[in-house]
Design a protein around this motif. Sequence first.
Motif, mmCIF file in Angstrom:
data_model
loop_
_atom_site.group_PDB
_atom_site.id
_atom_site.type_symbol
_atom_site.label_atom_id
_atom_site.label_comp_id
_atom_site.label_asym_id
_atom_site.label_seq_id
_atom_site.Cartn_x
_atom_site.Cartn_y
_atom_site.Cartn_z
ATOM 1 N N SER A 2 75.621 65.020 64.408
ATOM 2 C CA SER A 2 74.903 64.399 63.297
ATOM 3 C C SER A 2 75.876 63.538 62.484
ATOM 4 O O SER A 2 76.732 62.877 63.054
ATOM 5 C CB SER A 2 74.248 65.485 62.440
ATOM 6 N N CYS A 34 71.100 63.727 69.797
ATOM 7 C CA CYS A 34 71.156 64.693 68.696
ATOM 8 C C CYS A 34 72.231 65.745 68.877
ATOM 9 O O CYS A 34 72.187 66.809 68.249
ATOM 10 C CB CYS A 34 69.792 65.361 68.524
ATOM 11 N N TYR A 60 67.744 68.668 66.083
ATOM 12 C CA TYR A 60 69.195 68.823 66.112
ATOM 13 C C TYR A 60 69.643 70.257 66.402
ATOM 14 O O TYR A 60 70.704 70.462 66.995
ATOM 15 C CB TYR A 60 69.793 68.360 64.777
#
Length: 545
Positions: free
Chosen positions: A379, A376, A426
């Motif tokens: 993205s 993560c 994230y």
Amino acid sequence: MEFAELIKTPRVDGVVLHRPFMPTVEGTLCLTGHHLILSSRQDNTEELWLLHSNIDSIEKRFLGSLGTIIVKCKDLRMIQLDIPGMEECLNIGSSIEALSTLDSVSLMYPYFYRPMFEVIEDGWNSFLPEDPLTSPPSIQTLEVNRDFRVCTTYPPLVAVPRDVDDDTLRKAAGFRHGGRFPVLSYYHKKNGMVMMRSGQPLTGTNGRRCKEDERLINATLRPGKRGYVIDTRTISVAQQAKARGGGFETEANYPQWRRIHKAIERSNVLQDSLVKLVEACNDQSHSMDRWLSKLEASNWQTHVKEILTTACLAAQCIDREGASVLVHGTEGTDSTLQVTSLAQIILDPACRTIQGFQGLVEREWLQAGHPFAQRCSMSAYSNSKPRHEAPGFLLFLDCVWQVLRQFPCSFQFTEQLLVLLFEHAYASQFGTFLGNSAAERVRLSLPEKTVSLWSWVNRPQEIDHLSNPLYEPNSLVIWPSVAPQSLLLWEGVFLRWNRSPRCQEEAHEEMVHIIEYNKELQNKVNSLRRQLAQLETQEPPLQTP
């Protein structure tokens, strides 16, 4: 390193903020060590607080003395900042790029965040990985991995069959990729069958054998029963792994186990698929046919179907065939966890509650060694080539949403919990998703120095916000459809910033209003029934002649 060294221009006035479906805002832009902040001159309540860690990439454009920065976020949001002055724009842009790509974990915001809410429950201690597996007499929890010496990506306590000892586990760990020996992840109370997960066996080209590994997984079988090994690679990929020292379970050494190959794509393919999907969703200039074509070309829905199909297969082997299951791919940290966690959603009604789902994420993803820090770190908007990045956890959440949509009354939570987990995986002020394993989180002192996301989620007001008003506990196994017409695009994530949320919010408020009205009506009906029942039990008055 001081954050001030990276901030060339800490403040700029007259910056104009543009966001889809929201009014334009003019105000003062400030950069801190962890946030990009824009405060409105017209309305003091109109503010933008954006974590630098949530910024995936930026674009800089110039028209005369006016500079524009397009900020593309990991939660798939895009915002535009119009900044007066070319030098200020360049300084702001370079500062954002530096602050959003810090390498040191200890400089990230969770280490500096101090909660403004009362911590009622310490989320770091809310879910012990062995809790759901302690009651069955056939299962034990061992501390063989207490100091992470046997397997660096497993937690200190592991659940294994009752008839194995520490020495067996150590030898089996030497036979599995990354030391990830078979551990129990689920016990099916209905028939006593179990689901295990592991890394691939290191058979190599010479067909290496490990009797301790065979003894370990055979200990889960009942007399006369067979088990299933679900390999999330194609046969050809599994064969190629032998040349690199890996491989798969040979039938001669595991005669009581049937091996099934159900291919789930690897990290780089999934990352490319996410990029194409987001690109298609953001481009509103296409015709309907062109948009549907790009959506199909991304193959995202195909990946969703593959994972759900494999999870249904694992659940079917356990529930309907009464067989134990071992799931693995290569490392056992990505597709393996998607399958084992989704199978539990299908099989176990406890995993469909708010607390149960948190426990599932903690047990099957965080404690099971999914490398969140690597997967993560970027993205869909990153300009760099993917190295370890992959949306495996997002795909899992998408699959859960598909099941939730098909069984809207069987889940205690709404899709808001899934969206919240996607966002915090994230970029977050909490330390829950930092690091790549339980060992790293201990080394980074995350439980002592950061706040857990579960501490926030488990507050009564947040539980109310995430609760599904349609929820009715369902103790049955649920079998989702994987037919193409049954799998939809998750609009709540991929189209969230491309349409006005007003209609959806109004629909949800109206649904809650109708449900509350029906409850009030039902309460009145029940009250009248009780009054009638009391009247019926009273003795009739005496009749005078």
